[in-house]
Scaffold this active site. Structure first.
Site, PDB file in Angstrom:
ATOM      1  N   CYS A 170       0.854  -1.072   0.214  1.00 50.54           N
ATOM      2  CA  CYS A 170       0.160   0.093   0.006  1.00 50.54           C
ATOM      3  C   CYS A 170       0.941   1.172   0.176  1.00 50.54           C
ATOM      4  O   CYS A 170       1.591   1.470   0.961  1.00 50.54           O
ATOM      5  CB  CYS A 170      -0.666  -0.055   1.131  1.00 50.54           C
ATOM      6  SG  CYS A 170      -1.746   1.746   1.420  1.00 50.54           S
ATOM      7  N   CYS A 175      -0.337   4.127   2.564  1.00 47.29           N
ATOM      8  CA  CYS A 175      -0.651   3.908   4.033  1.00 47.29           C
ATOM      9  C   CYS A 175      -0.402   2.452   4.433  1.00 47.29           C
ATOM     10  O   CYS A 175       0.888   1.955   4.405  1.00 47.29           O
ATOM     11  CB  CYS A 175      -1.909   4.386   4.614  1.00 47.29           C
ATOM     12  SG  CYS A 175      -3.301   4.043   3.598  1.00 47.29           S
ATOM     13  N   SER A 176      -1.506   1.841   4.858  1.00 45.65           N
ATOM     14  CA  SER A 176      -1.016   0.374   5.149  1.00 45.65           C
ATOM     15  C   SER A 176      -2.261  -0.363   4.869  1.00 45.65           C
ATOM     16  O   SER A 176      -2.795  -1.424   5.680  1.00 45.65           O
ATOM     17  CB  SER A 176      -0.931   0.316   6.507  1.00 45.65           C
ATOM     18  OG  SER A 176      -1.996   1.184   7.297  1.00 45.65           O
ATOM     19  N   CYS A 177      -3.174  -0.290   3.764  1.00 46.18           N
ATOM     20  CA  CYS A 177      -4.445  -0.950   3.319  1.00 46.18           C
ATOM     21  C   CYS A 177      -4.096  -2.580   3.347  1.00 46.18           C
ATOM     22  O   CYS A 177      -2.996  -2.918   2.591  1.00 46.18           O
ATOM     23  CB  CYS A 177      -5.101  -0.569   2.204  1.00 46.18           C
ATOM     24  SG  CYS A 177      -5.638   1.318   2.186  1.00 46.18           S
TER      25      CYS A 177
HETATM   26 FE    FE Z   1      -3.489   2.193   2.803  1.00 45.84          FE
END
Ligand code: FE
Length: 196
Positions: free
Chosen positions: A98, A101-103
């Site tokens: 991602c 961010c951190s999906c």
């Molecule tokens: Fe993300």
């Protein structure tokens, strides 16, 4: 003593402000975290992959519509509204990042590991995937095409790793422990039976 992790400090500060103002209940937050750490998590994804390895019809459904197929196991909900599954082959290796961010597909993989959220992984996996994969211990042949998939809040990707050789006699239950979290992110292969 090691330096405190700045993100951990920030999260703690945020949590105490929200608690002070009565906006969240820290017990409820702990319950959610425990749920994702223990009840859901890579074990769910491993069951899905093992089934796909042993059931061609399921594999087709999984690749056609990941969200629907994992729902057959009862997996779904938050952070998993649109799960897309990418199959590795001899010629194509898929890896997920991602960049923003951190999906991450929580219902099948649980919470993302810290390195997945790191700026280095997010930027370098896009710019030089072959090098980063090699650094992570996955040296791919030059002939293997690498596809990097950018997970987002809308679409969350999961990799269907290749079934390890020498596992033809194993059942789905016996195969599931070979499916690691990292193999479903695409930074490793599934384990061989002798690697367990
Ligand atoms: Fe993300």
């Amino acid at each position: 003593m090691s330096e405190p992790d700045p993100i951990a400090v920030r999260v703690e500060a945020l949590e105490s402000i929200l608690t002070e103002r009565g906006l969240i209940d820290p017990k409820a937050v702990d319950t959610v975290i425990a749920h994702y750490e223990k009840d859901v998590g890579p074990l769910n994804g491993a069951k899905v992959v093992a089934r796909a390895w042993t059931d061609d019809a399921f594999r087709e459904r999984l690749l056609a519509n990941g969200t629907k197929a994992v729902a057959e196991f009862g997996f779904g909900g938050g952070e998993g509204a649109d799960i897309r599954v990418l199959a590795n082959t001899d010629d194509v290796h898929n890896v997920v990042v991602c960049t923003l961010c951190s999906c991450y597909p929580w219902p099948v993989l649980g919470l993302p590991p810290n390195w997945y959220k790191s700026e280095a992984y997010r930027s370098r996996m896009v710019a030089e995937p072959r090098t980063v994969l090699a650094e992570l211990g996955l040296a791919l042949d030059e002939s293997v095409h690498i596809r990097v998939w950018d997970s987002s809040a809308e679409a969350r990707y999961m990799v269907l790793p290749q079934r390890p050789t020498g596992t033809d006699d194993l059942s789905a239950d016996q195969l599931a422990p070979l499916v690691t979290r990292d193999s479903m992110i695409g930074v490793a292969q599934a384990l061989s039976p002798h690697e367990r």
